[in-house]
Write a protein that holds these residues in place. Sequence first.
Motif, PDB file in Angstrom:
ATOM      1  N   ASN A   1       0.819  -1.220   0.000  1.00  0.00           N
ATOM      2  CA  ASN A   1       0.000   0.000   0.000  1.00  0.00           C
ATOM      3  C   ASN A   1       0.851   1.269   0.000  1.00  0.00           C
ATOM      4  O   ASN A   1       0.478   2.261  -0.625  1.00  0.00           O
ATOM      5  CB  ASN A   1      -0.937  -0.006   1.211  1.00  0.00           C
ATOM      6  CG  ASN A   1      -2.070  -0.998   1.044  1.00  0.00           C
ATOM      7  OD1 ASN A   1      -2.778  -0.971   0.038  1.00  0.00           O
ATOM      8  ND2 ASN A   1      -2.236  -1.896   2.013  1.00  0.00           N
ATOM      9  N   LEU A   2       1.997   1.226   0.694  1.00  0.00           N
ATOM     10  CA  LEU A   2       2.851   2.418   0.735  1.00  0.00           C
ATOM     11  C   LEU A   2       3.349   2.767  -0.674  1.00  0.00           C
ATOM     12  O   LEU A   2       3.222   3.904  -1.133  1.00  0.00           O
ATOM     13  CB  LEU A   2       4.032   2.178   1.693  1.00  0.00           C
ATOM     14  CG  LEU A   2       5.106   3.273   1.698  1.00  0.00           C
ATOM     15  CD1 LEU A   2       4.514   4.619   2.115  1.00  0.00           C
ATOM     16  CD2 LEU A   2       6.260   2.899   2.624  1.00  0.00           C
ATOM     17  N   GLU A   3       3.887   1.775  -1.358  1.00  0.00           N
ATOM     18  CA  GLU A   3       4.417   2.002  -2.705  1.00  0.00           C
ATOM     19  C   GLU A   3       3.304   2.408  -3.665  1.00  0.00           C
ATOM     20  O   GLU A   3       3.502   3.157  -4.615  1.00  0.00           O
ATOM     21  CB  GLU A   3       5.113   0.735  -3.221  1.00  0.00           C
ATOM     22  CG  GLU A   3       6.412   0.381  -2.487  1.00  0.00           C
ATOM     23  CD  GLU A   3       6.207  -0.218  -1.100  1.00  0.00           C
ATOM     24  OE1 GLU A   3       5.084  -0.671  -0.787  1.00  0.00           O
ATOM     25  OE2 GLU A   3       7.181  -0.207  -0.303  1.00  0.00           O
TER      26      GLU A   3
ATOM     27  N   ARG B   1       1.611   5.871   9.111  1.00  0.00           N
ATOM     28  CA  ARG B   1       2.203   7.221   9.094  1.00  0.00           C
ATOM     29  C   ARG B   1       3.080   7.429   7.866  1.00  0.00           C
ATOM     30  O   ARG B   1       3.155   8.540   7.314  1.00  0.00           O
ATOM     31  CB  ARG B   1       2.995   7.470  10.391  1.00  0.00           C
ATOM     32  CG  ARG B   1       2.082   7.621  11.604  1.00  0.00           C
ATOM     33  CD  ARG B   1       2.876   7.942  12.858  1.00  0.00           C
ATOM     34  NE  ARG B   1       2.204   7.446  14.048  1.00  0.00           N
ATOM     35  CZ  ARG B   1       1.179   8.056  14.650  1.00  0.00           C
ATOM     36  NH1 ARG B   1       0.705   9.179  14.162  1.00  0.00           N
ATOM     37  NH2 ARG B   1       0.623   7.525  15.718  1.00  0.00           N
ATOM     38  N   GLU B   2       3.754   6.377   7.416  1.00  0.00           N
ATOM     39  CA  GLU B   2       4.567   6.491   6.183  1.00  0.00           C
ATOM     40  C   GLU B   2       3.652   6.763   4.986  1.00  0.00           C
ATOM     41  O   GLU B   2       3.976   7.543   4.100  1.00  0.00           O
ATOM     42  CB  GLU B   2       5.358   5.192   5.943  1.00  0.00           C
ATOM     43  CG  GLU B   2       6.543   5.040   6.871  1.00  0.00           C
ATOM     44  CD  GLU B   2       7.212   3.660   6.766  1.00  0.00           C
ATOM     45  OE1 GLU B   2       8.235   3.468   7.431  1.00  0.00           O
ATOM     46  OE2 GLU B   2       6.716   2.785   6.025  1.00  0.00           O
ATOM     47  N   ILE B   3       2.504   6.101   4.996  1.00  0.00           N
ATOM     48  CA  ILE B   3       1.539   6.315   3.906  1.00  0.00           C
ATOM     49  C   ILE B   3       1.038   7.757   3.924  1.00  0.00           C
ATOM     50  O   ILE B   3       0.952   8.411   2.879  1.00  0.00           O
ATOM     51  CB  ILE B   3       0.377   5.289   4.000  1.00  0.00           C
ATOM     52  CG1 ILE B   3       0.895   3.912   3.577  1.00  0.00           C
ATOM     53  CG2 ILE B   3      -0.832   5.715   3.155  1.00  0.00           C
ATOM     54  CD1 ILE B   3      -0.090   2.784   3.716  1.00  0.00           C
TER      55      ILE B   3
ATOM     56  N   LYS C   1       3.004  14.166   0.155  1.00  0.00           N
ATOM     57  CA  LYS C   1       4.068  14.527  -0.788  1.00  0.00           C
ATOM     58  C   LYS C   1       3.596  14.368  -2.234  1.00  0.00           C
ATOM     59  O   LYS C   1       3.893  15.194  -3.096  1.00  0.00           O
ATOM     60  CB  LYS C   1       5.272  13.624  -0.503  1.00  0.00           C
ATOM     61  CG  LYS C   1       6.503  13.976  -1.292  1.00  0.00           C
ATOM     62  CD  LYS C   1       7.697  13.121  -0.856  1.00  0.00           C
ATOM     63  CE  LYS C   1       8.572  12.865  -2.073  1.00  0.00           C
ATOM     64  NZ  LYS C   1       9.115  11.508  -2.093  1.00  0.00           N
ATOM     65  N   ASN C   2       2.869  13.302  -2.480  1.00  0.00           N
ATOM     66  CA  ASN C   2       2.443  13.013  -3.861  1.00  0.00           C
ATOM     67  C   ASN C   2       1.057  13.564  -4.208  1.00  0.00           C
ATOM     68  O   ASN C   2       0.566  13.318  -5.300  1.00  0.00           O
ATOM     69  CB  ASN C   2       2.463  11.504  -4.103  1.00  0.00           C
ATOM     70  CG  ASN C   2       3.866  10.942  -4.132  1.00  0.00           C
ATOM     71  OD1 ASN C   2       4.634  11.254  -5.032  1.00  0.00           O
ATOM     72  ND2 ASN C   2       4.227  10.146  -3.124  1.00  0.00           N
ATOM     73  N   ASP C   3       0.450  14.269  -3.279  1.00  0.00           N
ATOM     74  CA  ASP C   3      -0.901  14.796  -3.481  1.00  0.00           C
ATOM     75  C   ASP C   3      -1.865  13.689  -3.940  1.00  0.00           C
ATOM     76  O   ASP C   3      -2.482  13.777  -5.004  1.00  0.00           O
ATOM     77  CB  ASP C   3      -0.885  15.958  -4.488  1.00  0.00           C
ATOM     78  CG  ASP C   3      -2.275  16.566  -4.678  1.00  0.00           C
ATOM     79  OD1 ASP C   3      -3.079  16.507  -3.730  1.00  0.00           O
ATOM     80  OD2 ASP C   3      -2.547  17.083  -5.783  1.00  0.00           O
TER      81      ASP C   3
ATOM     82  N   GLY D   1      -3.723   9.397   6.900  1.00  0.00           N
ATOM     83  CA  GLY D   1      -4.106  10.681   6.319  1.00  0.00           C
ATOM     84  C   GLY D   1      -5.397  10.588   5.529  1.00  0.00           C
ATOM     85  O   GLY D   1      -5.772  11.525   4.828  1.00  0.00           O
ATOM     86  N   GLY D   2      -6.069   9.458   5.637  1.00  0.00           N
ATOM     87  CA  GLY D   2      -7.319   9.256   4.903  1.00  0.00           C
ATOM     88  C   GLY D   2      -8.502   9.921   5.577  1.00  0.00           C
ATOM     89  O   GLY D   2      -8.479  10.185   6.786  1.00  0.00           O
TER      90      GLY D   2
END
Length: 276
Positions: free
Chosen positions: A20-22, A51-53, A59-61, A100-101
């Motif tokens: 999911n992170l990638e 939190r990494e997600i 960062k990637n909007d 962040g969802g």
Amino acid sequence: MKQLVRFASAGIPIQCKGGNLEAVECSRKLGLGAFEIEFVRGVKMGEVKAREIAASAAKNDVLVSSHAPYYVNCCTQEKAKVASTIRHIFSSARITGLCGGTITVFHPGHYQKLGKEEAFQAAKKVLLVINEKMDAAKVKCALGAETVGKKSAFGGLEEVVRLHEELEFVWPVLDFSHLLARGDFPCKTEGEYRKLFAAVEKRIPGYGKDFHSHFSSIEYTERGERNHLPISANVPPYKPLMKVLAENGYSGRVVCESPRLEYDALLMQAEYLKHA
Ligand SMILES: [Zn+2]
């Protein structure tokens, strides 16, 4: 600036390597502005990963959402099932918030032996408990009640709109193929899509500015949903919906649940951008 509709794949895009992170950065590289994490078989993600997600999404909007586990039933009369429903939806909302969802989508439930009103009241009770737990844990994430595809399932269009009217933390999620399959709304022509949004907006002013939805084609019988299909099957057709979303200046998210995930999400987006 005009807010455009964002498109997402339901789960890790087929072309993306990793988890999911990638998938967040990969979605952006593919040209998608949203991503829906599938917790459908359980919320197994930890806080660190979440939190990494969140950092990558900022960062990637990319706007993040999630789909809560399938095996919940807010209408159940079994004590153990009530407890597990509360636990699964709560943990889905909690981890989604840490990602962040802003919304976790859930299937509201099944009538089983209950009448429609009894099912509604049972679901409302369970959702209030979940919301209390969320408040106590300072979880900021909407609970997205998805319109279901089977006639035996609780969560018709009227029911999810009414849930929001009585519980403001519940946000209706329109699954267009389910609306068609369950016979809740035709979803075939531009006019019908227009009427659908107008009907929801009449009850929930501003819904079109922040709608959340699922799209795929569908195979169905008189009992409702059978199978999700690529959007090329055209049942329901996506092109008139894209035109209506663009022409009305709606903003929100369309999550592609077809077996072709991001390929179909990108097809829908290209069609939408022709009119936006
Ligand atoms: Zn769903």
